[in-house]
Design an enzyme around this catalytic site. Structure first.
Site, PDB file in Angstrom:
ATOM      1  N   ASP A 132      10.611  29.221  68.181  1.00 16.51           N
ATOM      2  CA  ASP A 132      10.004  27.912  67.920  1.00 16.51           C
ATOM      3  C   ASP A 132       9.397  27.374  69.212  1.00 16.51           C
ATOM      4  O   ASP A 132       9.859  27.711  70.308  1.00 16.51           O
ATOM      5  CB  ASP A 132      11.079  26.904  67.472  1.00 16.51           C
ATOM      6  N   ARG A 182       3.087  31.651  64.390  1.00 17.93           N
ATOM      7  CA  ARG A 182       3.130  30.500  63.482  1.00 17.93           C
ATOM      8  C   ARG A 182       2.279  29.400  64.121  1.00 17.93           C
ATOM      9  O   ARG A 182       2.464  29.080  65.296  1.00 17.93           O
ATOM     10  CB  ARG A 182       4.561  29.999  63.322  1.00 17.93           C
TER      11      ARG A 182
HETATM   12  C1  LIG Z   1       7.664  26.041  58.882  1.00 18.17           C
HETATM   13  C2  LIG Z   1       7.403  25.048  59.963  1.00 18.17           C
HETATM   14  C3  LIG Z   1       7.811  25.337  61.252  1.00 18.17           C
HETATM   15  C4  LIG Z   1       7.534  24.434  62.289  1.00 18.17           C
HETATM   16  N1  LIG Z   1       7.849  24.782  63.585  1.00 18.17           N
HETATM   17  C5  LIG Z   1       7.486  23.935  64.577  1.00 18.17           C
HETATM   18  C6  LIG Z   1       7.669  24.297  65.952  1.00 18.17           C
HETATM   19  O1  LIG Z   1       8.160  25.372  66.288  1.00 18.17           O
HETATM   20  N2  LIG Z   1       7.302  23.406  66.911  1.00 18.17           N
HETATM   21  C7  LIG Z   1       6.720  22.192  66.591  1.00 18.17           C
HETATM   22  O2  LIG Z   1       6.374  21.427  67.492  1.00 18.17           O
HETATM   23  N3  LIG Z   1       6.559  21.830  65.289  1.00 18.17           N
HETATM   24  C8  LIG Z   1       6.910  22.659  64.299  1.00 18.17           C
HETATM   25  N4  LIG Z   1       6.698  22.272  62.997  1.00 18.17           N
HETATM   26  C9  LIG Z   1       6.335  20.864  62.694  1.00 18.17           C
HETATM   27  C10 LIG Z   1       4.848  20.638  62.751  1.00 18.17           C
HETATM   28  O3  LIG Z   1       4.407  20.704  64.088  1.00 18.17           O
HETATM   29  C11 LIG Z   1       4.486  19.241  62.187  1.00 18.17           C
HETATM   30  O4  LIG Z   1       5.128  18.260  62.943  1.00 18.17           O
HETATM   31  C12 LIG Z   1       4.866  19.043  60.745  1.00 18.17           C
HETATM   32  O5  LIG Z   1       4.662  20.194  59.982  1.00 18.17           O
HETATM   33  C13 LIG Z   1       4.039  17.899  60.143  1.00 18.17           C
HETATM   34  O6  LIG Z   1       2.676  18.207  60.177  1.00 18.17           O
HETATM   35  P1  LIG Z   1       1.857  18.720  58.892  1.00 18.17           P
HETATM   36  O7  LIG Z   1       0.971  19.819  59.339  1.00 18.17           O
HETATM   37  O8  LIG Z   1       2.810  19.105  57.823  1.00 18.17           O
HETATM   38  O9  LIG Z   1       0.947  17.537  58.414  1.00 18.17           O
HETATM   39  P2  LIG Z   1       0.839  15.988  58.760  1.00 18.17           P
HETATM   40  O10 LIG Z   1      -0.403  15.789  59.558  1.00 18.17           O
HETATM   41  O11 LIG Z   1       2.118  15.411  59.239  1.00 18.17           O
HETATM   42  O12 LIG Z   1       0.595  15.435  57.312  1.00 18.17           O
HETATM   43  C14 LIG Z   1      -0.620  15.710  56.622  1.00 18.17           C
HETATM   44  C15 LIG Z   1      -0.441  15.494  55.141  1.00 18.17           C
HETATM   45  O13 LIG Z   1       0.510  16.418  54.615  1.00 18.17           O
HETATM   46  C16 LIG Z   1       1.241  15.798  53.564  1.00 18.17           C
HETATM   47  N5  LIG Z   1       2.655  15.683  53.949  1.00 18.17           N
HETATM   48  C17 LIG Z   1       3.174  15.808  55.186  1.00 18.17           C
HETATM   49  N6  LIG Z   1       4.502  15.637  55.163  1.00 18.17           N
HETATM   50  C18 LIG Z   1       4.828  15.380  53.883  1.00 18.17           C
HETATM   51  C19 LIG Z   1       6.041  15.075  53.227  1.00 18.17           C
HETATM   52  N7  LIG Z   1       7.195  14.989  53.870  1.00 18.17           N
HETATM   53  N8  LIG Z   1       5.996  14.852  51.908  1.00 18.17           N
HETATM   54  C20 LIG Z   1       4.836  14.900  51.228  1.00 18.17           C
HETATM   55  N9  LIG Z   1       3.654  15.164  51.812  1.00 18.17           N
HETATM   56  C21 LIG Z   1       3.649  15.390  53.101  1.00 18.17           C
HETATM   57  C22 LIG Z   1       0.654  14.429  53.373  1.00 18.17           C
HETATM   58  O14 LIG Z   1      -0.383  14.512  52.434  1.00 18.17           O
HETATM   59  C23 LIG Z   1       0.099  14.133  54.746  1.00 18.17           C
HETATM   60  O15 LIG Z   1      -0.911  13.175  54.759  1.00 18.17           O
HETATM   61  C24 LIG Z   1       6.919  23.185  61.978  1.00 18.17           C
HETATM   62  C25 LIG Z   1       6.509  22.910  60.674  1.00 18.17           C
HETATM   63  C26 LIG Z   1       6.728  23.820  59.682  1.00 18.17           C
HETATM   64  C27 LIG Z   1       6.228  23.504  58.295  1.00 18.17           C
END
Ligand SMILES: Cc1cc2nc3c(=O)[nH]c(=O)nc-3n(C[C@H](O)[C@H](O)[C@H](O)COP(=O)(O)OP(=O)(O)OC[C@H]3O[C@@H](n4cnc5c(N)ncnc54)[C@H](O)[C@@H]3O)c2cc1C
Length: 305
Positions: A132, A182
């Protein structure tokens, strides 16, 4: 208001005292919605249920802010135990872990020693391991560790975050390793000196790195809950005839479960990130920061008990 709440939860996520209290008093206050339980057995049960629904898993033994070599070695032991459990129960799962839980803030030697043990176990049992990505301060060190280990191990990948200015260069630089990466937007609070402050720029850079990495012919895990980014990935797939074996979608356990199921029905590879363990506090706070609307859900859970 949303920005204030976001900063508040990100501030809380780094609080060592709360982290310790949370460990002591167990998985309460709604964290169970995002965390698969405290033990290897709890996690294995959740993985098995997800596998039955056609979903792949990456399982994360929660841990950050460790203070001693002993804690880091114990964390590595837990990871090996999980790898063995995956093999024993024939689960379709990979492993995710954080370099701070392996001792990054203590010494790089310790991290390498722990990682080699985990990767050896992974190699033996056919389990892939993803490092991660944590905050910017640790990003360069994490990438260097990945590069060193990638020379000796095939079963290792890492994560790049589109909110960092450096990431486009990292994608180019890491291409020499043909890495399985990722791609995420990024979950930590960073200074505008190192990260795009505007969501629009983070999203544009996300699209840019997805396209770069896919067109470089490398395996790409698009880890997002954002439909616009999922649609963009599908567009690249069609436009450039990218085989579905070269990419997958990833989402977090407990978030947009229906969307996860839809992607499986559409024939895409869908991997769910399943965290477990008693060190759930920092992870939980970052999830609340991402979507303060989740606070209402959590409060309902607490009051309803
Ligand atoms: C499998 C996985 C591994 C990850 N690993 C890391 C890592 O190693 N390091 C790191 O810094 N971050 C990690 N992250 C977190 C990532 O960086 C984001 O903070 C997180 O995924 C939120 O961003 P987003 O791309 O989902 O969209 P966002 O920009 O947060 O949201 C965009 C849109 O997605 C939809 N959405 C988002 N969240 C929700 C919800 N809870 N319920 C319903 N709709 C929603 C909504 O429509 C929203 O407007 C990981 C995320 C995932 C999914």
């Amino acid at each position: 208001m949303e920005q204030i709440l976001r900063n508040f939860f990100l501030f809380l996520s780094k609080n060592k005292l709360f982290t310790k209290l949370a460990k002591k008093y167990g998985l309460r206050f709604g964290a169970g919605r995002f965390v698969a339980g405290e033990t290897v057995e709890n996690a294995a049960e959740v993985i098995s249920q997800l596998n039955q629904k056609g979903m792949l898993v990456t399982v994360d033994h929660l841990g950050e802010f460790i203070d001693s070599e002993e804690e880091a070695r114990n964390a590595a032991e837990e990871c090996i135990e999980m790898i063995e459990k995956i093999a024993r129960d024939k689960l379709d799962a990979q492993l995710s872990l954080k370099m701070t839980s392996m001792g990054l803030d203590i010494s790089e030697e310790l991290v390498m020693e722990n990682m080699r043990r985990i990767l050896d176990a992974g190699e033996e049992h056919g389990v892939f391991v993803t490092i991660d990505m944590e905050d910017y301060q640790r990003c360069g060190k994490t990438i260097n560790i990945f590069k060193q280990l990638k020379k000796d191990y095939e079963n290792i990948g890492t994560v790049l975050q589109s909110y960092l200015y450096r990431t486009v260069e990292d994608i180019e630089d890491l291409n020499q390793f043909k890495p399985n990466l990722r791609l995420v937007k990024g979950a930590y609070k960073e200074s505008p000196k190192v990260a795009f402050p505007d969501k629009k720029d983070v999203d544009n850079n996300y699209k840019k790195i997805i396209k770069m990495h896919m067109l470089n012919g490398n395996y790409t895990a698009v880890a997002t809950h954002d439909d616009a980014m999922i649609e963009y990935t599908k567009q690249i797939e069609k436009e450039y005839n990218i085989p579905r074996s070269q990419f997958e979608f990833q989402m977090l356990f407990g978030i947009r479960t229906e969307r996860q199921e839809e992607l499986v029905e559409e024939g895409y590879k869908m991997r769910v990130y399943v965290p477990y363990g008693n060190d759930w506090y920092g992870y939980f706070m970052r999830r609340l920061a991402e979507r303060p609307a989740n606070v209402a859900f959590v409060l309902k859970g607490v009051i309803g008990k």
